[in-house]
Scaffold this motif. Structure first.
Motif, PDB file in Angstrom:
ATOM      1  N   LEU A  65       0.857  -1.178   0.000  1.00  0.00           N
ATOM      2  CA  LEU A  65       0.000   0.000   0.000  1.00  0.00           C
ATOM      3  C   LEU A  65       0.898   1.234   0.000  1.00  0.00           C
ATOM      4  CD1 LEU A  65      -2.812   1.256   0.230  1.00  0.00           C
ATOM      5  CD2 LEU A  65      -2.607   1.037   2.705  1.00  0.00           C
ATOM      6  N   PHE A  66       0.930   1.922  -1.128  1.00  0.00           N
ATOM      7  CA  PHE A  66       1.748   3.131  -1.277  1.00  0.00           C
ATOM      8  C   PHE A  66       0.885   4.363  -1.090  1.00  0.00           C
ATOM      9  CE2 PHE A  66       4.416   0.217  -3.672  1.00  0.00           C
ATOM     10  CZ  PHE A  66       5.699   0.674  -3.438  1.00  0.00           C
ATOM     11  N   THR A  67       1.452   5.375  -0.459  1.00  0.00           N
ATOM     12  CA  THR A  67       0.867   6.708  -0.486  1.00  0.00           C
ATOM     13  C   THR A  67       1.937   7.655  -1.012  1.00  0.00           C
ATOM     14  OG1 THR A  67       1.452   7.155   1.819  1.00  0.00           O
ATOM     15  CG2 THR A  67      -0.768   6.324   1.406  1.00  0.00           C
ATOM     16  N   ILE A  68       1.500   8.518  -1.902  1.00  0.00           N
ATOM     17  CA  ILE A  68       2.399   9.499  -2.497  1.00  0.00           C
ATOM     18  C   ILE A  68       1.811  10.873  -2.242  1.00  0.00           C
ATOM     19  CG2 ILE A  68       3.377  10.379  -4.649  1.00  0.00           C
ATOM     20  CD1 ILE A  68       3.407   7.480  -5.667  1.00  0.00           C
ATOM     21  N   ASP A  69       2.588  11.718  -1.603  1.00  0.00           N
ATOM     22  CA  ASP A  69       2.179  13.084  -1.314  1.00  0.00           C
ATOM     23  C   ASP A  69       2.958  14.001  -2.248  1.00  0.00           C
ATOM     24  OD1 ASP A  69       1.786  15.654  -0.305  1.00  0.00           O
ATOM     25  OD2 ASP A  69       1.658  14.936   1.769  1.00  0.00           O
ATOM     26  N   LEU A  70       2.266  14.527  -3.244  1.00  0.00           N
ATOM     27  CA  LEU A  70       2.911  15.371  -4.245  1.00  0.00           C
ATOM     28  C   LEU A  70       3.284  16.746  -3.689  1.00  0.00           C
ATOM     29  CD1 LEU A  70       0.653  14.469  -7.292  1.00  0.00           C
ATOM     30  CD2 LEU A  70       2.912  13.561  -6.729  1.00  0.00           C
ATOM     31  N   GLY A 130       7.480  -5.267   4.703  1.00  0.00           N
ATOM     32  CA  GLY A 130       7.976  -4.206   5.572  1.00  0.00           C
ATOM     33  C   GLY A 130       7.457  -2.843   5.189  1.00  0.00           C
ATOM     34  N   ASP A 131       7.874  -1.869   5.959  1.00  0.00           N
ATOM     35  CA  ASP A 131       7.442  -0.491   5.778  1.00  0.00           C
ATOM     36  C   ASP A 131       8.626   0.362   5.325  1.00  0.00           C
ATOM     37  OD1 ASP A 131       4.966  -1.290   6.782  1.00  0.00           O
ATOM     38  OD2 ASP A 131       5.521  -0.796   8.836  1.00  0.00           O
ATOM     39  N   TYR A 132       8.374   1.221   4.351  1.00  0.00           N
ATOM     40  CA  TYR A 132       9.423   2.044   3.766  1.00  0.00           C
ATOM     41  C   TYR A 132       8.872   3.436   3.507  1.00  0.00           C
ATOM     42  CZ  TYR A 132      11.114  -2.643   3.127  1.00  0.00           C
ATOM     43  OH  TYR A 132      11.504  -3.932   3.374  1.00  0.00           O
ATOM     44  N   ALA A 133       9.656   4.455   3.788  1.00  0.00           N
ATOM     45  CA  ALA A 133       9.202   5.828   3.574  1.00  0.00           C
ATOM     46  C   ALA A 133      10.397   6.755   3.425  1.00  0.00           C
ATOM     47  CB  ALA A 133       8.338   6.281   4.746  1.00  0.00           C
ATOM     48  N   TYR A 134      10.189   7.820   2.662  1.00  0.00           N
ATOM     49  CA  TYR A 134      11.214   8.852   2.545  1.00  0.00           C
ATOM     50  C   TYR A 134      10.577  10.098   1.944  1.00  0.00           C
ATOM     51  CZ  TYR A 134      15.835  10.865   2.183  1.00  0.00           C
ATOM     52  OH  TYR A 134      16.941  11.671   2.368  1.00  0.00           O
ATOM     53  N   SER A 135      11.126  11.251   2.301  1.00  0.00           N
ATOM     54  CA  SER A 135      10.718  12.535   1.723  1.00  0.00           C
ATOM     55  C   SER A 135      11.923  13.159   1.048  1.00  0.00           C
ATOM     56  CB  SER A 135      10.217  13.476   2.823  1.00  0.00           C
ATOM     57  OG  SER A 135       9.062  12.972   3.419  1.00  0.00           O
ATOM     58  N   TRP A 136      11.747  13.583  -0.182  1.00  0.00           N
ATOM     59  CA  TRP A 136      12.809  14.248  -0.927  1.00  0.00           C
ATOM     60  C   TRP A 136      12.518  15.743  -0.942  1.00  0.00           C
ATOM     61  CZ3 TRP A 136      11.183   9.357  -2.019  1.00  0.00           C
ATOM     62  CH2 TRP A 136      12.174   8.382  -2.180  1.00  0.00           C
ATOM     63  N   SER A 137      13.512  16.547  -0.651  1.00  0.00           N
ATOM     64  CA  SER A 137      13.271  17.992  -0.576  1.00  0.00           C
ATOM     65  C   SER A 137      13.129  18.625  -1.966  1.00  0.00           C
ATOM     66  CB  SER A 137      14.376  18.685   0.210  1.00  0.00           C
ATOM     67  OG  SER A 137      15.629  18.426  -0.372  1.00  0.00           O
ATOM     68  N   SER A 138      13.950  18.228  -2.899  1.00  0.00           N
ATOM     69  CA  SER A 138      13.918  18.820  -4.244  1.00  0.00           C
ATOM     70  C   SER A 138      14.223  17.754  -5.287  1.00  0.00           C
ATOM     71  CB  SER A 138      14.943  19.944  -4.357  1.00  0.00           C
ATOM     72  OG  SER A 138      14.668  20.959  -3.439  1.00  0.00           O
ATOM     73  N   PRO A 139      13.215  17.047  -5.741  1.00  0.00           N
ATOM     74  CA  PRO A 139      13.495  15.982  -6.722  1.00  0.00           C
ATOM     75  C   PRO A 139      13.940  16.495  -8.091  1.00  0.00           C
ATOM     76  CG  PRO A 139      11.137  16.161  -6.325  1.00  0.00           C
ATOM     77  CD  PRO A 139      11.808  17.090  -5.367  1.00  0.00           C
ATOM     78  N   GLY A 140      13.737  17.781  -8.385  1.00  0.00           N
ATOM     79  CA  GLY A 140      14.230  18.347  -9.635  1.00  0.00           C
ATOM     80  C   GLY A 140      13.321  18.157 -10.831  1.00  0.00           C
ATOM     81  N   SER A 165       8.965  16.479 -11.866  1.00  0.00           N
ATOM     82  CA  SER A 165       7.714  16.064 -11.232  1.00  0.00           C
ATOM     83  C   SER A 165       8.019  14.876 -10.323  1.00  0.00           C
ATOM     84  CB  SER A 165       6.663  15.687 -12.278  1.00  0.00           C
ATOM     85  OG  SER A 165       6.803  14.356 -12.700  1.00  0.00           O
ATOM     86  N   PHE A 166       7.378  14.844  -9.181  1.00  0.00           N
ATOM     87  CA  PHE A 166       7.713  13.833  -8.185  1.00  0.00           C
ATOM     88  C   PHE A 166       7.482  12.414  -8.705  1.00  0.00           C
ATOM     89  CE2 PHE A 166       6.866  11.649  -3.979  1.00  0.00           C
ATOM     90  CZ  PHE A 166       8.209  11.570  -3.644  1.00  0.00           C
ATOM     91  N   LYS A 167       6.402  12.200  -9.417  1.00  0.00           N
ATOM     92  CA  LYS A 167       6.128  10.854  -9.945  1.00  0.00           C
ATOM     93  C   LYS A 167       7.185  10.449 -10.975  1.00  0.00           C
ATOM     94  CE  LYS A 167       1.185  10.629  -9.088  1.00  0.00           C
ATOM     95  NZ  LYS A 167      -0.139  10.475  -9.717  1.00  0.00           N
ATOM     96  N   ARG A 168       7.573  11.380 -11.819  1.00  0.00           N
ATOM     97  CA  ARG A 168       8.630  11.081 -12.808  1.00  0.00           C
ATOM     98  C   ARG A 168       9.934  10.744 -12.084  1.00  0.00           C
ATOM     99  NH1 ARG A 168       8.175  15.281 -17.000  1.00  0.00           N
ATOM    100  NH2 ARG A 168       6.172  14.282 -17.025  1.00  0.00           N
ATOM    101  N   PHE A 169      10.220  11.482 -11.024  1.00  0.00           N
ATOM    102  CA  PHE A 169      11.404  11.214 -10.199  1.00  0.00           C
ATOM    103  C   PHE A 169      11.331   9.796  -9.618  1.00  0.00           C
ATOM    104  CE2 PHE A 169      13.181  11.161  -5.877  1.00  0.00           C
ATOM    105  CZ  PHE A 169      14.515  11.402  -6.162  1.00  0.00           C
ATOM    106  N   LEU A 170      10.186   9.421  -9.074  1.00  0.00           N
ATOM    107  CA  LEU A 170      10.028   8.086  -8.491  1.00  0.00           C
ATOM    108  C   LEU A 170      10.228   6.997  -9.544  1.00  0.00           C
ATOM    109  CD1 LEU A 170       6.968   8.650  -6.107  1.00  0.00           C
ATOM    110  CD2 LEU A 170       9.397   8.522  -5.495  1.00  0.00           C
ATOM    111  N   ILE A 171       9.691   7.221 -10.725  1.00  0.00           N
ATOM    112  CA  ILE A 171       9.873   6.250 -11.818  1.00  0.00           C
ATOM    113  C   ILE A 171      11.370   6.095 -12.123  1.00  0.00           C
ATOM    114  CG2 ILE A 171       9.506   5.852 -14.293  1.00  0.00           C
ATOM    115  CD1 ILE A 171       6.737   7.294 -13.901  1.00  0.00           C
TER     116      ILE A 171
END
Length: 181
Positions: free
Chosen positions: A26-31, A43-53, A55-61
């Protein structure tokens, strides 16, 4: 203790991925905050990026191509006892072959590693104290703590997250991106 606080409510996108008869993520993405969270059967995984450079979804891809970077953000590597023992033995063989240590020194160093292996305590600090603090090792290896650094790997569940689950999310995000005008 102060009772003052602030709270900001926001909307996140949720992706519920299911596979293999009961495995789930179950993913949650906060744009707005560039935050990704995953609660999964691995398991559980999480991270916040300050400046992905981008669009956030493109960065995640894009992170699909660099599993090591992703795992360094959401997990911690752990000491791999078996791989460390294997590496240390290979290193002693290499030092013997190139003449850095003689036959007797190689045999003595090998025995220290075998002793560590036979104790069966797979804890990083314990192994380092046996191997790198050994007078036999330090006599022949100037910087034993660095030379005999242990091998670190990510836990199996984290590797599954990076190699199996993450590509599933990326596939969904790519398909989503392709459908946008």
């Amino acid at each position: 203790m102060s009772s003052e606080f602030t709270c900001k409510k926001s909307t996140v996108e949720k992706y519920d991925i299911r596979w293999n008869r009961g495995e789930w993520a179950l993913f949650t993405i906060d744009l707005e905050t560039n935050t990704m969270q995953c609660h999964s059967s691995f398991g559980d995984y999480a991270y916040s990026w300050s400046s992905p450079g981008e669009s956030f979804k493109r960065f995640l891809i894009g992170l699909e191509k660099d599993c090591g970077y992703l795992l360094n953000k959401v997990s911690r590597p752990v000491f791999d006892f078996d791989e460390s023992i294997k590496r240390w033995k290979e290193m002693i063989i290499d030092y013997r072959r190139d003449g850095s240590i003689d036959k007797e020194a190689a045999r003595d160093c090998w025995q220290v590693v075998v002793d560590c292996e036979s104790y069966g305590v797979e804890e990083e600090g314990y192994c380092y104290s046996i191997v790198a603090d050994s007078s036999t090792i330090t006599e022949h290896f100037f910087d034993a703590w660095e030379t005999f650094a242990g091998v670190k790997t990510f836990p199996a569940a984290a590797m599954t997250f990076g190699k199996v689950i993450w590509p599933m999310l990326c596939k969904v995000l790519r398909e989503e991106q392709e459908q946008q005008p």
